[in-house]
Motif scaffolding. Structure first.
Motif, short mmCIF file in Angstrom:
data_model
loop_
_atom_site.label_atom_id
_atom_site.label_comp_id
_atom_site.label_asym_id
_atom_site.label_seq_id
_atom_site.Cartn_x
_atom_site.Cartn_y
_atom_site.Cartn_z
N VAL A 92 0.83 -1.21 0.00
CA VAL A 92 0.00 0.00 0.00
C VAL A 92 0.86 1.26 0.00
O VAL A 92 0.35 2.36 0.15
CB VAL A 92 -0.96 0.04 1.21
N GLY A 93 2.15 1.11 -0.19
CA GLY A 93 3.06 2.25 -0.18
C GLY A 93 2.93 3.11 -1.42
O GLY A 93 2.16 2.82 -2.34
N PRO A 94 3.72 4.19 -1.49
CA PRO A 94 3.61 5.16 -2.59
C PRO A 94 4.36 4.76 -3.86
O PRO A 94 4.28 5.47 -4.86
CB PRO A 94 4.24 6.42 -1.97
N LEU A 95 5.08 3.65 -3.84
CA LEU A 95 5.89 3.26 -4.99
C LEU A 95 5.02 2.75 -6.14
O LEU A 95 3.87 2.34 -5.93
CB LEU A 95 6.88 2.17 -4.58
N PRO A 96 5.55 2.72 -7.36
CA PRO A 96 4.84 2.10 -8.49
C PRO A 96 4.61 0.62 -8.21
O PRO A 96 5.35 0.01 -7.41
CB PRO A 96 5.80 2.31 -9.67
N PRO A 97 3.62 -0.01 -8.86
CA PRO A 97 3.31 -1.42 -8.59
C PRO A 97 4.51 -2.35 -8.68
O PRO A 97 4.68 -3.24 -7.84
CB PRO A 97 2.26 -1.75 -9.65
N ARG A 98 5.36 -2.15 -9.69
CA ARG A 98 6.52 -3.03 -9.84
C ARG A 98 7.42 -2.98 -8.60
O ARG A 98 7.89 -4.01 -8.12
CB ARG A 98 7.33 -2.61 -11.08
N GLU A 99 7.64 -1.80 -8.09
CA GLU A 99 8.51 -1.65 -6.93
C GLU A 99 7.83 -2.11 -5.64
O GLU A 99 8.49 -2.55 -4.71
CB GLU A 99 8.96 -0.19 -6.82
N ARG A 100 6.51 -2.00 -5.59
CA ARG A 100 5.79 -2.50 -4.42
C ARG A 100 5.93 -4.01 -4.29
O ARG A 100 6.12 -4.54 -3.20
CB ARG A 100 4.31 -2.14 -4.51
N VAL A 101 5.81 -4.69 -5.42
CA VAL A 101 5.96 -6.15 -5.40
C VAL A 101 7.38 -6.52 -4.98
O VAL A 101 7.58 -7.43 -4.17
CB VAL A 101 5.62 -6.75 -6.78
N ARG A 102 8.35 -5.80 -5.50
CA ARG A 102 9.74 -6.05 -5.11
C ARG A 102 9.92 -5.85 -3.60
O ARG A 102 10.56 -6.66 -2.92
CB ARG A 102 10.67 -5.09 -5.87
N ASP A 103 9.36 -4.78 -3.08
CA ASP A 103 9.46 -4.49 -1.65
C ASP A 103 8.82 -5.61 -0.84
O ASP A 103 9.36 -6.05 0.19
CB ASP A 103 8.78 -3.15 -1.35
N ALA A 104 7.66 -6.09 -1.29
CA ALA A 104 6.97 -7.17 -0.58
C ALA A 104 7.80 -8.45 -0.58
O ALA A 104 7.89 -9.15 0.45
CB ALA A 104 5.60 -7.43 -1.21
N VAL A 105 8.42 -8.77 -1.71
CA VAL A 105 9.26 -9.97 -1.79
C VAL A 105 10.45 -9.84 -0.85
O VAL A 105 10.81 -10.78 -0.13
CB VAL A 105 9.73 -10.20 -3.24
N GLU A 106 11.09 -8.68 -0.84
CA GLU A 106 12.24 -8.46 0.04
C GLU A 106 11.84 -8.63 1.51
O GLU A 106 12.56 -9.25 2.30
CB GLU A 106 12.82 -7.07 -0.19
N ARG A 107 10.69 -8.08 1.87
CA ARG A 107 10.22 -8.19 3.25
C ARG A 107 9.89 -9.64 3.60
O ARG A 107 10.15 -10.10 4.72
CB ARG A 107 9.00 -7.30 3.47
N TYR A 108 9.29 -10.35 2.66
CA TYR A 108 8.94 -11.75 2.91
C TYR A 108 10.19 -12.59 3.16
O TYR A 108 10.27 -13.35 4.13
CB TYR A 108 8.16 -12.31 1.72
N VAL A 109 11.17 -12.45 2.28
CA VAL A 109 12.41 -13.23 2.41
C VAL A 109 13.14 -12.86 3.70
O VAL A 109 13.65 -13.73 4.41
CB VAL A 109 13.31 -13.02 1.18
N ALA A 110 13.17 -11.57 4.02
CA ALA A 110 13.84 -11.14 5.24
C ALA A 110 13.16 -11.72 6.48
O ALA A 110 13.82 -12.15 7.43
CB ALA A 110 13.85 -9.61 5.31
N PHE A 111 11.83 -11.75 6.45
CA PHE A 111 11.09 -12.30 7.59
C PHE A 111 11.37 -13.80 7.73
O PHE A 111 11.63 -14.29 8.83
CB PHE A 111 9.60 -12.07 7.40
N ALA A 112 11.32 -14.52 6.62
CA ALA A 112 11.58 -15.96 6.67
C ALA A 112 12.99 -16.24 7.19
O ALA A 112 13.20 -17.16 7.99
CB ALA A 112 11.40 -16.57 5.28
N ARG A 113 13.95 -15.46 6.76
CA ARG A 113 15.33 -15.65 7.20
C ARG A 113 15.48 -15.34 8.69
O ARG A 113 16.16 -16.05 9.42
CB ARG A 113 16.26 -14.76 6.38
N ALA A 114 14.84 -14.27 9.14
CA ALA A 114 14.94 -13.88 10.54
C ALA A 114 14.25 -14.88 11.46
O ALA A 114 14.60 -14.99 12.64
CB ALA A 114 14.34 -12.49 10.75
#
Length: 232
Positions: A92-114
């Protein structure tokens, strides 16, 4: 009566007796379940083991959760509250859709790793066929689908993306065949290639819906649930 007795139980901390509220007692039982579930098939864990770990009676565990499936569903929801909040913030952030998906993937992987030590438990819980667990899983996808527009198509997209990211992170945590940055790039490419034309055609739109509410019974984010979910 059993629950009332259990709720009157107290915990001694630094010489001070602290009365636990029903919500605190429920959260403590969930914490105990996370510790007992770690590295095991949750379906093979008994209420007796969880009761002993939580320092309560077996009857009290039943009073709060009904049966094994109810407890597993509560643990599943509790552990994923923080992750879903992270995904919602990204989408729901201000970034374009492509970058929002990238941000979501990064957060998902970071959470799984942590939370690597508990990630396998989450996967096993998600695969459990008990109706309560499957209902919790469906409700989670429905909440996340709100961020994509709340349509039937959004629900399908969320189900596919979560399945993809869960499988990719589980495999990488078990055997990290590529560097972390490469894993994120590959997962991001897979995720975006699957939704790009849907976004372009306006069928789904990340961030187009309202931010979903947390599960009603969720009392605290996953990071606070248990030290057993420590990072790598």
């Amino acid at each position: 009566m059993g629950q009332e007795r259990g709720d009157r139980m107290t915990t001694r901390r630094q010489g001070v007796r602290t009365r636990l509220t029903p919500d605190q007692r429920r959260a403590a039982i969930i914490q105990a379940a996370v510790r007992v579930f770690e590295g095991r098939d949750p379906a093979a864990v008994t209420f007796e083991e969880i009761a002993v770990e939580a320092g309560v009676s077996r009857a009290l565990v039943y009073n709060y959760f009904g049966d094994r499936g109810g407890l597993m569903a509560a643990v599943y929801e509790q552990l994923l509250v923080e992750l879903d909040e992270e995904l919602s913030v990204a989408l729901v952030g201000p970034l374009p859709p492509r970058e929002r998906v990238r941000d979501a993937v990064e957060r998902y992987v970071a959470f799984a790793r942590a939370h690597a030590r508990g990630w396998q438990t989450l996967a096993m819980l998600a695969a459990t066929r008990h109706p309560a667990v499957q209902r919790a899983r469906r409700e989670r996808y429905e909440r996340l689908a709100v961020v994509w527009g709340s349509s039937a198509e959004a629900r399908v997209v969320v189900t596919g993306l979560m399945g993809l990211l869960e499988a990719v992170t589980l495999d990488w945590l078990a055997e990290p065949a590529v560097e972390l940055a490469r894993l994120v790039d590959l997962a991001d490419d897979l995720a975006w290639s699957g939704v790009e034309h849907l976004v372009d055609e306006g069928i789904v739109a990340p961030g187009s819906g309202a931010e979903p509410a947390a599960p009603t019974d969720a009392a605290q984010p996953a990071a606070a649930v248990s030290p057993a979910l420590g990072g790598l």
